[in-house]
Design a protein around this motif. Structure first.
Motif, PDB file in Angstrom:
ATOM      1  N   HIS A  88       0.435  -1.252  -0.171  1.00  0.00           N
ATOM      2  CA  HIS A  88      -0.370   0.175   0.072  1.00  0.00           C
ATOM      3  C   HIS A  88       1.275   1.278  -0.010  1.00  0.00           C
ATOM      4  O   HIS A  88       0.237   2.356   0.354  1.00  0.00           O
ATOM      5  CB  HIS A  88      -1.188  -0.389   1.058  1.00  0.00           C
ATOM      6  CG  HIS A  88      -0.787   0.144   2.383  1.00  0.00           C
ATOM      7  ND1 HIS A  88       0.582  -1.322   2.745  1.00  0.00           N
ATOM      8  CD2 HIS A  88       0.018   0.436   3.794  1.00  0.00           C
ATOM      9  CE1 HIS A  88       0.574  -0.719   3.979  1.00  0.00           C
ATOM     10  NE2 HIS A  88       0.860  -0.066   4.657  1.00  0.00           N
ATOM     11  N   TRP A  89       2.417   1.099  -0.017  1.00  0.00           N
ATOM     12  CA  TRP A  89       3.398   2.240  -0.291  1.00  0.00           C
ATOM     13  C   TRP A  89       4.095   2.694  -1.115  1.00  0.00           C
ATOM     14  O   TRP A  89       4.357   1.017  -1.779  1.00  0.00           O
ATOM     15  CB  TRP A  89       3.231   2.319   1.208  1.00  0.00           C
ATOM     16  CG  TRP A  89       4.690   2.405   2.028  1.00  0.00           C
ATOM     17  CD1 TRP A  89       3.811   1.037   2.935  1.00  0.00           C
ATOM     18  CD2 TRP A  89       6.049   1.613   2.381  1.00  0.00           C
ATOM     19  NE1 TRP A  89       4.681   0.120   3.631  1.00  0.00           N
ATOM     20  CE2 TRP A  89       5.879   0.716   3.050  1.00  0.00           C
ATOM     21  CE3 TRP A  89       6.948   2.324   1.768  1.00  0.00           C
ATOM     22  CZ2 TRP A  89       7.264   0.399   3.143  1.00  0.00           C
ATOM     23  CZ3 TRP A  89       8.416   1.849   1.552  1.00  0.00           C
ATOM     24  CH2 TRP A  89       8.140   0.710   1.979  1.00  0.00           C
ATOM     25  N   VAL A  90       4.764   3.128  -1.643  1.00  0.00           N
ATOM     26  CA  VAL A  90       5.884   3.292  -2.814  1.00  0.00           C
ATOM     27  C   VAL A  90       7.054   3.132  -2.251  1.00  0.00           C
ATOM     28  O   VAL A  90       7.148   4.656  -1.354  1.00  0.00           O
ATOM     29  CB  VAL A  90       5.845   2.908  -3.517  1.00  0.00           C
ATOM     30  CG1 VAL A  90       4.354   2.818  -4.621  1.00  0.00           C
ATOM     31  CG2 VAL A  90       5.272   4.772  -4.040  1.00  0.00           C
ATOM     32  N   TRP A  91       8.104   3.552  -2.821  1.00  0.00           N
ATOM     33  CA  TRP A  91       9.522   3.805  -1.960  1.00  0.00           C
ATOM     34  C   TRP A  91       9.974   5.190  -2.864  1.00  0.00           C
ATOM     35  O   TRP A  91       9.841   4.961  -4.086  1.00  0.00           O
ATOM     36  CB  TRP A  91       9.847   3.240  -1.625  1.00  0.00           C
ATOM     37  CG  TRP A  91      10.925   1.828  -1.259  1.00  0.00           C
ATOM     38  CD1 TRP A  91      10.596   0.968  -1.260  1.00  0.00           C
ATOM     39  CD2 TRP A  91      11.162   2.495   0.308  1.00  0.00           C
ATOM     40  NE1 TRP A  91      10.952   0.595   1.268  1.00  0.00           N
ATOM     41  CE2 TRP A  91      11.103   2.007   1.477  1.00  0.00           C
ATOM     42  CE3 TRP A  91      11.427   3.840   1.001  1.00  0.00           C
ATOM     43  CZ2 TRP A  91      11.660   1.483   2.293  1.00  0.00           C
ATOM     44  CZ3 TRP A  91      12.425   4.247   2.187  1.00  0.00           C
ATOM     45  CH2 TRP A  91      11.844   3.254   2.741  1.00  0.00           C
ATOM     46  N   LEU A  92       9.793   6.101  -3.182  1.00  0.00           N
ATOM     47  CA  LEU A  92      10.808   7.091  -4.041  1.00  0.00           C
ATOM     48  C   LEU A  92      12.105   7.067  -3.987  1.00  0.00           C
ATOM     49  O   LEU A  92      12.581   7.272  -2.713  1.00  0.00           O
ATOM     50  CB  LEU A  92       9.967   8.089  -3.712  1.00  0.00           C
ATOM     51  CG  LEU A  92      10.872   9.709  -4.915  1.00  0.00           C
ATOM     52  CD1 LEU A  92       9.699   9.145  -6.408  1.00  0.00           C
ATOM     53  CD2 LEU A  92       9.935  10.847  -4.335  1.00  0.00           C
ATOM     54  N   HIS A  93      13.391   6.955  -4.918  1.00  0.00           N
ATOM     55  CA  HIS A  93      14.588   6.951  -4.547  1.00  0.00           C
ATOM     56  C   HIS A  93      15.542   7.202  -5.672  1.00  0.00           C
ATOM     57  O   HIS A  93      14.596   7.688  -6.719  1.00  0.00           O
ATOM     58  CB  HIS A  93      15.161   5.822  -3.929  1.00  0.00           C
ATOM     59  CG  HIS A  93      14.722   4.189  -5.100  1.00  0.00           C
ATOM     60  ND1 HIS A  93      15.711   3.935  -6.231  1.00  0.00           N
ATOM     61  CD2 HIS A  93      13.683   3.499  -5.510  1.00  0.00           C
ATOM     62  CE1 HIS A  93      15.320   3.187  -7.353  1.00  0.00           C
ATOM     63  NE2 HIS A  93      13.355   2.860  -6.425  1.00  0.00           N
ATOM     64  N   THR A  94      16.172   7.765  -5.308  1.00  0.00           N
ATOM     65  CA  THR A  94      17.321   8.037  -6.339  1.00  0.00           C
ATOM     66  C   THR A  94      17.150   9.634  -7.474  1.00  0.00           C
ATOM     67  O   THR A  94      16.560   9.684  -8.620  1.00  0.00           O
ATOM     68  CB  THR A  94      17.716   7.423  -7.625  1.00  0.00           C
ATOM     69  OG1 THR A  94      18.080   5.841  -7.000  1.00  0.00           O
ATOM     70  CG2 THR A  94      18.795   7.515  -8.203  1.00  0.00           C
ATOM     71  N   VAL A  95      16.398  10.691  -6.214  1.00  0.00           N
ATOM     72  CA  VAL A  95      16.278  11.440  -6.477  1.00  0.00           C
ATOM     73  C   VAL A  95      16.573  12.452  -6.972  1.00  0.00           C
ATOM     74  O   VAL A  95      18.146  12.792  -6.423  1.00  0.00           O
ATOM     75  CB  VAL A  95      15.290  11.471  -5.428  1.00  0.00           C
ATOM     76  CG1 VAL A  95      14.642  13.394  -5.637  1.00  0.00           C
ATOM     77  CG2 VAL A  95      13.628  11.046  -5.077  1.00  0.00           C
ATOM     78  N   MET A  96      17.099  12.938  -7.978  1.00  0.00           N
ATOM     79  CA  MET A  96      17.774  14.160  -8.927  1.00  0.00           C
ATOM     80  C   MET A  96      17.761  15.580  -9.392  1.00  0.00           C
ATOM     81  O   MET A  96      16.716  15.542 -10.533  1.00  0.00           O
ATOM     82  CB  MET A  96      19.115  13.532  -9.323  1.00  0.00           C
ATOM     83  CG  MET A  96      19.454  12.359  -8.618  1.00  0.00           C
ATOM     84  SD  MET A  96      21.153  11.187  -9.886  1.00  0.00           S
ATOM     85  CE  MET A  96      20.009  10.436 -11.142  1.00  0.00           C
ATOM     86  N   VAL A  97      18.548  16.326  -9.120  1.00  0.00           N
ATOM     87  CA  VAL A  97      18.184  17.598 -10.077  1.00  0.00           C
ATOM     88  C   VAL A  97      19.327  17.822 -10.544  1.00  0.00           C
ATOM     89  O   VAL A  97      20.071  17.817  -9.369  1.00  0.00           O
ATOM     90  CB  VAL A  97      17.108  18.700  -9.306  1.00  0.00           C
ATOM     91  CG1 VAL A  97      17.269  20.422 -10.248  1.00  0.00           C
ATOM     92  CG2 VAL A  97      15.713  18.623  -9.221  1.00  0.00           C
ATOM     93  N   HIS A  98      19.867  18.058 -11.744  1.00  0.00           N
ATOM     94  CA  HIS A  98      21.171  18.432 -11.553  1.00  0.00           C
ATOM     95  C   HIS A  98      21.240  19.912 -11.499  1.00  0.00           C
ATOM     96  O   HIS A  98      20.860  20.786 -11.339  1.00  0.00           O
ATOM     97  CB  HIS A  98      20.991  19.077 -14.051  1.00  0.00           C
ATOM     98  CG  HIS A  98      22.506  19.215 -14.433  1.00  0.00           C
ATOM     99  ND1 HIS A  98      22.968  20.233 -14.370  1.00  0.00           N
ATOM    100  CD2 HIS A  98      23.754  17.613 -14.904  1.00  0.00           C
ATOM    101  CE1 HIS A  98      24.250  20.120 -14.510  1.00  0.00           C
ATOM    102  NE2 HIS A  98      24.860  18.539 -15.095  1.00  0.00           N
TER     103      HIS A  98
END
Length: 174
Positions: A88-98
């Motif tokens: 019922h939940w997800v992981w958010l990962h490798t969040v990147m902005v140049h």
């Protein structure tokens, strides 16, 4: 100019090269995305291949933000849980902005696009992410609506004598 976001873009050589270059540039600018500088795109390639496997198996989804020239400027991976009690939940990962685009509000745009994408998935009630302490990332994620729900002191070793907290953040979608 705002970024243009696409969930699950076609994976081709241009996307691969764009993500690898972004990942290396973010890492080399001090970003907390799984590596310690200095790195090259070739150093990151094995991790990209692991991500591709998760994408091809449907365990992950890829969100890409492109700048006005069509270059990969931001990414986030959304990982589904395979454990039957945590679907019922997800992981958010490798969040990147140049780094060239930081300070323009693109990080908030990326987080909003990720939330919008996840809200389109069936039966998902929350987004979790982990971040490295010592960089102020938890303040950024809190400003995007996430709250700190856990912290493991010294769990991330970026160098001898440089241990950072592993911080767990949660965004309920209800």
């Amino acid at each position: 100019m705002p970024l243009t976001f696409q969930l699950d873009p076609p994976v081709d050589g241009a996307l691969r090269d764009g993500v690898l270059a972004l990942w290396a540039d973010v890492t080399n600018a001090g970003g907390a995305v799984g590596f310690v500088p200095p790195v090259t795109p070739e150093d990151i390639r094995p991790e990209w291949v692991r991500h591709l496997t998760a994408l091809s198996e449907g365990r992950d989804r890829l969100l890409v933000g492109r700048d006005e020239h069509g270059a990969v400027a931001a990414t986030a991976f959304i990982a589904f849980n395979t454990h039957r009690l945590m679907r019922h939940w997800v992981w958010l990962h490798t969040v990147m902005v140049h780094p060239a685009h930081q300070g323009k509000g693109y990080g908030r745009e990326l987080m909003a696009a990720a939330e919008k994408a996840v809200r389109g998935f069936d039966s998902i009630e929350a987004i979790r992410l982990g971040c490295r302490g010592g960089l102020g990332l938890e303040r950024f994620y809190a400003a995007c609506g996430y709250r700190e729900v856990g912290r493991v002191p010294g769990a991330i070793r970026v160098a001898d004598g440089d241990d950072r907290d592993d911080i767990l953040m949660l965004l309920p979608l209800g």
